[in-house]
Design a protein around this motif. Structure first.
Motif, PDB file in Angstrom:
ATOM      1  N   ASN A 253     -26.646  -9.123-122.510  1.00 11.22           N
ATOM      2  CA  ASN A 253     -26.616 -10.428-121.870  1.00 11.22           C
ATOM      3  C   ASN A 253     -26.719 -10.227-120.359  1.00 11.22           C
ATOM      4  O   ASN A 253     -25.734  -9.861-119.711  1.00 11.22           O
TER       5      ASN A 253
ATOM      6  N   HIS B  21     -31.272 -17.588-121.830  1.00 13.75           N
ATOM      7  CA  HIS B  21     -31.377 -18.831-122.602  1.00 13.75           C
ATOM      8  C   HIS B  21     -32.673 -19.592-122.307  1.00 13.75           C
ATOM      9  O   HIS B  21     -33.259 -20.206-123.205  1.00 13.75           O
TER      10      HIS B  21
ATOM     11  N   GLN C 284     -19.678  -4.078-126.346  1.00 10.53           N
ATOM     12  CA  GLN C 284     -20.575  -4.882-125.519  1.00 10.53           C
ATOM     13  C   GLN C 284     -20.830  -4.208-124.181  1.00 10.53           C
ATOM     14  O   GLN C 284     -21.953  -4.153-123.705  1.00 10.53           O
TER      15      GLN C 284
ATOM     16  N   TYR D 110     -26.565 -19.103-126.066  1.00 10.51           N
ATOM     17  CA  TYR D 110     -26.566 -18.262-124.861  1.00 10.51           C
ATOM     18  C   TYR D 110     -26.558 -19.025-123.536  1.00 10.51           C
ATOM     19  O   TYR D 110     -26.425 -18.400-122.486  1.00 10.51           O
TER      20      TYR D 110
ATOM     21  N   GLN E  94     -24.434  -3.009-122.832  1.00 13.07           N
ATOM     22  CA  GLN E  94     -25.024  -3.490-121.590  1.00 13.07           C
ATOM     23  C   GLN E  94     -25.546  -2.325-120.753  1.00 13.07           C
ATOM     24  O   GLN E  94     -26.606  -2.409-120.141  1.00 13.07           O
TER      25      GLN E  94
ATOM     26  N   GLY F 231     -30.827 -11.806-123.433  1.00  9.98           N
ATOM     27  CA  GLY F 231     -29.841 -12.887-123.375  1.00  9.98           C
ATOM     28  C   GLY F 231     -30.182 -14.068-122.494  1.00  9.98           C
ATOM     29  O   GLY F 231     -29.306 -14.879-122.188  1.00  9.98           O
TER      30      GLY F 231
END
Length: 201
Positions: free
Chosen positions: A186, A102, A27, A135, A31, A100
C-alpha cells in the motif's frame, strides 16, 4: 467452570494479539520488498520537479505508484507527443493498483465498464470498483480526501451492481478476490510512514 471460561478468554485474547502483531510485521516486511530508498527520492522530486514522460518512466521503474498512475492517465488522454494507448494505460493502472492506489483501481473499473480498449465486462469493473472502495484512504485530512469522495468510492461497486444480474455480481465477487490477492503493498500507507519518520528525525 468460571475459571476455565476465564482461561479460555485470556488464551483467545493472547491469540488475537499475536495475530495482529504477526500481520503488522508481515505487512511491514511486504512493503519493504515493494519500495526502496529510490522510491522515496522520486517521491520527494515529484513535489517540485516537472513530470516529463522520461521522468515518469524512471520513477515508475522505482515503483513510484503515483507516477505509474500518471502514466496510465497520460495514455488514456494522450497529448501532442503521446498518442492514446489504452493497452499501455491498462498496464500502468494495473501496476499502480497492485501497489494499493485506489484511483488506479477506479480507472481500471472505468475501462472495463465502458469498454475502452477492451470488451465491456461489468463483472471485472465491479471487482475493481469494490477493491477501490477498500483502498480509498479514510484517515486522511478532509482537505486532501473529502468525506464525499470517500463515499463516492465506497458507492462505486454498489451503484454498478444495480445494473448487473446476480450471476454477474457473483462473477464480480470472485474476480474481486482474485485481484485482491495481488495487492501486496500500500503505497499511501508506506509514503505516510516514511514522511512521519522523516519529520520525527
Amino acid at each position: 467452570m468460571k475459571n476455565t471460561t476465564t482461561k479460555l478468554c485470556k488464551q483467545r485474547r493472547l491469540y488475537f494479539q499475536l495475530l495482529i502483531l504477526f500481520l503488522g510485521f508481515q505487512q511491514a516486511n511486504s512493503q519493504s520488498t515493494c519500495f526502496t530508498n529510490e522510491t522515496i527520492e522520486f517521491h520527494k522530486e515529484s513535489e517540485t520537479k516537472e513530470k516529463t514522460l522520461d521522468w515518469l518512466l524512471r520513477a515508475a521503474e522505482a515503483n513510484h505508484a503515483y507516477s505509474l498512475h500518471d502514466l496510465g492517465l497520460l495514455y488514456v488522454q494522450g497529448n501532442n507527443t503521446t498518442p492514446i494507448d489504452f493497452e499501455k494505460a491498462y498496464l500502468y493502472f494495473e501496476k499502480s493498483a497492485h501497489l494499493g492506489i485506489h484511483n488506479s483501481m477506479r480507472s481500471l473499473g472505468i475501462l472495463w465498464q465502458y469498454g475502452d480498449g477492451r470488451k465491456v465486462d461489468l463483472a471485472k469493473a465491479y471487482g475493481w470498483y469494490r477493491l477501490a472502495g477498500d483502498y480509498v484512504p479514510t484517515d486522511w485530512d478532509e482537505w486532501y480526501m473529502p468525506r464525499s469522495k470517500v463515499l463516492m468510492f465506497k458507492r462505486l461497486a454498489p451503484n454498478l451492481a444495480e445494473k448487473m444480474t446476480s450471476k454477474q455480481i457473483r462473477k464480480g465477487d470472485k474476480y474481486y478476490e482474485e485481484i485482491k490477492s495481488k495487492v501486496k503493498c500500500n503505497f499511501n500507507v508506506w509514503i505516510n510512514k516514511n514522511r512521519n519518520e522523516s519529520v520525527n528525525n
